[in-house]
Design an enzyme around this catalytic site. Structure first.
Site, PDB file in Angstrom:
ATOM      1  N   ASP A  90      33.214  -1.520  31.938  1.00 58.04           N
ATOM      2  CA  ASP A  90      32.497  -0.680  32.899  1.00 58.04           C
ATOM      3  C   ASP A  90      33.484   0.109  33.757  1.00 58.04           C
ATOM      4  OD1 ASP A  90      30.616   0.316  34.591  1.00 58.04           O
ATOM      5  OD2 ASP A  90      29.837  -1.613  35.258  1.00 58.04           O
ATOM      6  N   ASP A 128      22.256   3.353  36.080  1.00 59.43           N
ATOM      7  CA  ASP A 128      21.536   2.066  36.038  1.00 59.43           C
ATOM      8  C   ASP A 128      20.024   2.257  36.100  1.00 59.43           C
ATOM      9  OD1 ASP A 128      24.113   1.213  36.241  1.00 59.43           O
ATOM     10  OD2 ASP A 128      23.700  -0.300  37.767  1.00 59.43           O
TER      11      ASP A 128
HETATM   12  C1  GAL Z   1      27.299  -1.071  37.058  1.00 60.46           C
HETATM   13  C2  GAL Z   1      26.679  -1.167  35.689  1.00 60.46           C
HETATM   14  C3  GAL Z   1      25.663  -2.281  35.718  1.00 60.46           C
HETATM   15  C4  GAL Z   1      26.354  -3.572  36.086  1.00 60.46           C
HETATM   16  C5  GAL Z   1      27.106  -3.416  37.404  1.00 60.46           C
HETATM   17  C6  GAL Z   1      27.949  -4.628  37.726  1.00 60.46           C
HETATM   18  O1  GAL Z   1      28.225  -0.050  37.060  1.00 60.46           O
HETATM   19  O2  GAL Z   1      26.093   0.055  35.346  1.00 60.46           O
HETATM   20  O3  GAL Z   1      25.031  -2.378  34.459  1.00 60.46           O
HETATM   21  O4  GAL Z   1      27.224  -3.946  35.058  1.00 60.46           O
HETATM   22  O5  GAL Z   1      27.940  -2.289  37.383  1.00 60.46           O
HETATM   23  O6  GAL Z   1      28.653  -4.501  38.905  1.00 60.46           O
END
Ligand code: GAL
Length: 737
Positions: A488, A552
């Site tokens: 990520d 998200d």
């Molecule tokens: C976001 C991601 C989510 C989750 C989150 C965790 O950037 O899109 O799916 O993984 O971080 O902090």
């Protein structure tokens, strides 16, 4: 600097029956503890409006501390008119970013953290509204005299200060002490009747009474209406609503009207309806028809089959190096490059099923159909723990979902310790005592084990990332038995404050791709950079198997609609050899992104749309709910094998979208067996009944038309009458007849 013309009156206040509204204050940038005091002389301070940020009122680009002081008279008539004379609320619709608020020199509330706080400044974040409560007999209130609210604001960047339409002080109404919660329980279904628990919280010290009205409607027609008197003792109470009719896509509204003031709270739900037929006792194998893995690394394939147990599995044609555990239905081992056709059979006392599965073993065959499983984020957020992961894994098996192909158990953010070991290796925090043991536990049950990291120095949740430790981390994942990595972008973006070029964006993903080659495992590589720079065009070139195509998702219709219905282009790139676009995880069941979970706010019809669309898109299916609380409706949604087969279809062809009208979209997908899947989606807020001519979507033949959710043939022909609930779907498979 620009100044707005501000018409200002020093003690402007509007006394309505129940509240005093504030419009203006006096203002000063800087910080001084004395400014909280009631007696402080602020006559030379500048006037300011409360409706908008200070940047819009002449304080261009000012970040840092500033104070507001609001003077008002508090008439005792306010108290006389109040029904419950107990609590007073001071309300500000928004303060950007963090604040401490004082009344006559006494602190009455705080949101966010100040720079001098032990962990430093933190914005109030998503909390915009400030509701600060004071007991009405608190001597801090000066009845019939001048009072001063002083707000110490810290703005960490961007706009700053108090904003929003209505700012006031008032007595709480009886209804304000009550919360009615209809999202902590499921709808129970027994003997064609539905019941539901409603939870009330009464924060008043005494009893509050009212009427709870339960109304069931189908469209605009009334089916039933019931009033019941409710007495709410102080604290929590539960009321069970019984005998609601089980009518497909009927809505039920719960309205609680408080007795003294007749103000109410309400919630509307669509009553869940089950479409998936009851599971058959006879064996049915649901594993995908193709399965890929790298050569020379541990191989694991769990045969997914429904049917009553005990069940004996058999496999023939396994390549050298693989062996079969016939009781557990697991193929394990380590084999070499090649394509092998194996025959799997499942037998119980009622009958037998057989299926041919093609094993494709090669360096670029890590994953050939979209992964199905569970990820911790949408339910547990950063509160994920070893125990929550194990109980989810067990619940996946116990619920029966495993038999339909649900297999991955993926830990998202929140597992990492704050520092590395002395040798530089990443290590889990105290919530995960032994990662290797956890991996072994999952593998022994035939499940795959996923983990999460970021190419940046920290993850999105502020945990440790893999920056400049990619090789070490990949080796550690290998030792733990990891099968899936979600990578990520998060803080990596901070390295490029002016934005990343395509090369700069691809680079960290390539680095980890090469690192994973030394992990000694078949690790599915899931890129998460929110779809930037059309990742679907190059995800494969940096080694990705799946890639997030959006930001998200959250559990509401707008989020689902905006994400799901904009996936035609990303999904057109999908294929077993290329990889799969990921429109984010499923938002069904109990979700919550932390410790407090609630039933998804999507209606049942919206959830049918969610699953149907994700399957048409060949999206990875990652559950984001508490698997220990899977209810019959959610199970029905996740266990329809004819629907799941669309997701796992080995052609993985992206669907084509037809916008028939503002309200109706038809998505048409070619399937590997020559037939087509059609999702007819009702985008409107009302039921739609319509004759659909398949010619409208380029389908000119006569077809046998099968309803996939109900698993039954409807008619043959080229026209079909659909009757679809608001935001719902009819999912069809059509075969030329
Ligand atoms: C976001 C991601 C989510 C989750 C989150 C965790 O950037 O899109 O799916 O993984 O971080 O902090």
């Amino acid at each position: 600097m620009k100044y707005l013309l501000i018409i200002f009156c020093f003690s402007c206040q509007f006394v309505l029956a129940q509240k005093i509204q504030f419009a203006n204050a006096v203002f000063k940038t800087g910080d001084n503890a004395a400014w909280a005091n009631e007696q402080f002389e602020d006559k030379d301070w500048a006037p300011i409006q409360l409706q908008t940020y200070w940047e819009k009122q002449g304080y261009d680009k000012y970040d840092g501390f500033a104070w507001y002081r609001i003077h008002f008279n508090l008439p005792s008539s306010l108290k006389e008119k109040a029904i419950l004379k107990t609590q007073i609320e001071i309300y500000f619709p928004g303060i950007d970013d963090a604040d401490i608020t004082y009344l006559n020199g006494n602190e009455i509330g705080k949101t966010g953290r100040m720079p001098e706080d032990p962990n430093g400044y933190k914005s109030g974040g998503r909390i915009k509204e400030r509701h600060y409560l004071i007991s009405a007999d608190n001597p801090v209130l000066h009845w019939d005299k001048d009072n001063v609210i002083a707000i110490r604001v810290y703005d960490g960047g961007g706009t700053g200060g108090v904003f929003g339409d209505q700012h006031y002080i008032r007595f709480l109404d009886p209804i304000d002490y009550i919360t009615m919660d209809t999202y902590s329980s499921i709808f129970e279904i027994h003997n064609k009747k539905v019941s539901k628990d409603i939870y009330f919280q009464n924060k008043y010290s005494g009893i509050l009474k009212g009427i709870l009205t339960t109304t069931v409607k189908w469209g605009d027609s009334l089916i039933s209406k019931n009033n019941q008197s409710v007495q709410l003792l102080s604290g929590k109470s539960q009321i069970t609503i019984k005998n609601l009719p089980l009518v497909e896509s009927a809505t039920v509204s719960f309205v609680f009207t408080e007795e003294l003031e007749k103000k109410s709270q309400s919630a509307v739900h669509e009553i869940p309806y089950i479409l998936t037929p009851i599971e058959k006792d006879i064996p049915r194998i649901h594993s995908s028809a193709i399965f890929g893995s790298k050569p020379g690394v541990p191989f694991l394939l769990a045969i997914a089959a429904t049917g009553i147990r005990p069940m004996q599995f058999q496999v023939t044609g396994l390549p050298k190096g693989l062996s079969f555990d016939s009781k557990a239905g697991l193929i394990k081992g380590n084999t070499g490059v090649g394509t092998y056709s194996i025959k799997v059979s499942a037998k119980n006392k009622i009958g037998k099923d057989e299926k041919t599965i093609e094993l494709q073993i090669g360096d670029d065959k890590v994953m050939l159909t979209p992964p199905m499983g569970w990820n911790s984020w949408n339910c547990w957020g950063l509160s994920v723990s070893d125990q929550k992961v194990r109980s989810s894994a067990d619940a996946m098996i116990r619920s029966g979902l495993t038999n339909h192909g649900w297999n991955y158990i993926n830990i998202d953010d929140g597992w990492e310790a704050s520092g590395r070991l002395n040798n530089g290796n990443i290590t889990p925090n105290e919530k995960f005592p032994d990662m290797k043991a956890l991996g072994d536990y999952l593998h022994a049950q035939g499940q795959k084990f996923g983990i999460y990291s970021s190419p940046g120095s920290t993850t999105c949740g502020g945990f440790l990332g893999s920056y400049q430790k990619e090789s070490e981390d990949a080796i550690t994942y290998g030792l733990w038995g990891v099968d899936y990595l979600k990578y990520d972008l998060c803080s990596y973006r901070k390295l490029y404050p002016n934005g990343l070029t395509l090369d700069q964006l691809q680079e960290p993903y390539l680095v980890m791709y090469h690192a994973l080659k030394s992990s000694g495992r078949n690790i599915v590589y899931s890129l998460c950079e929110y779809g930037m720079q059309d990742v679907w065009k190059w995800g494969k070139s940096v080694g990705g198997n799946v890639w997030r195509t959006t930001g998200d998702i959250t559990d509401n219709w707008n989020s689902l609609k905006n994400i799901g219905f904009s996936q035609e282009v990303p999904a057109s790139f999908n294929s077993p050899d290329y990889g799969f676009g990921d429109p984010d995880m499923l938002i069904v069941g109990f979700v919550g992104w932390g410790d407090n979970l609630h039933l998804t706010k999507l209606t049942p019809s919206e959830q049918y749309t969610h699953m149907s669309l994700w399957c048409l898109l060949n999206a990875p299916l990652m559950l984001g709910c508490d698997l220990t609380r899977i209810d019959p409706f959610t199970y029905n949604l996740l266990s329809n094998d004819e629907v799941l087969a669309i997701d796992q279809d080995i052609l993985a062809k992206g669907p084509k979208k037809y916008e028939i009208s503002d309200n109706l979209q038809i998505w048409v997908k070619e399937l590997a067996d020559g037939s087509k899947a059609l999702g007819i989606f009702n985008m409107s807020n009302a039921r739609v009944s319509k004759m659909v001519e398949l010619k409208e979507v380029g389908l000119l033949d006569k077809y046998k038309i099968r309803d996939l959710w109900r698993q039954k043939y409807l008619i043959s022909g080229n026209t079909i009458k659909v009757d679809i609930p608001a935001h719902g779907v009819t999912l069809l498979k059509i075969v030329s007849s």
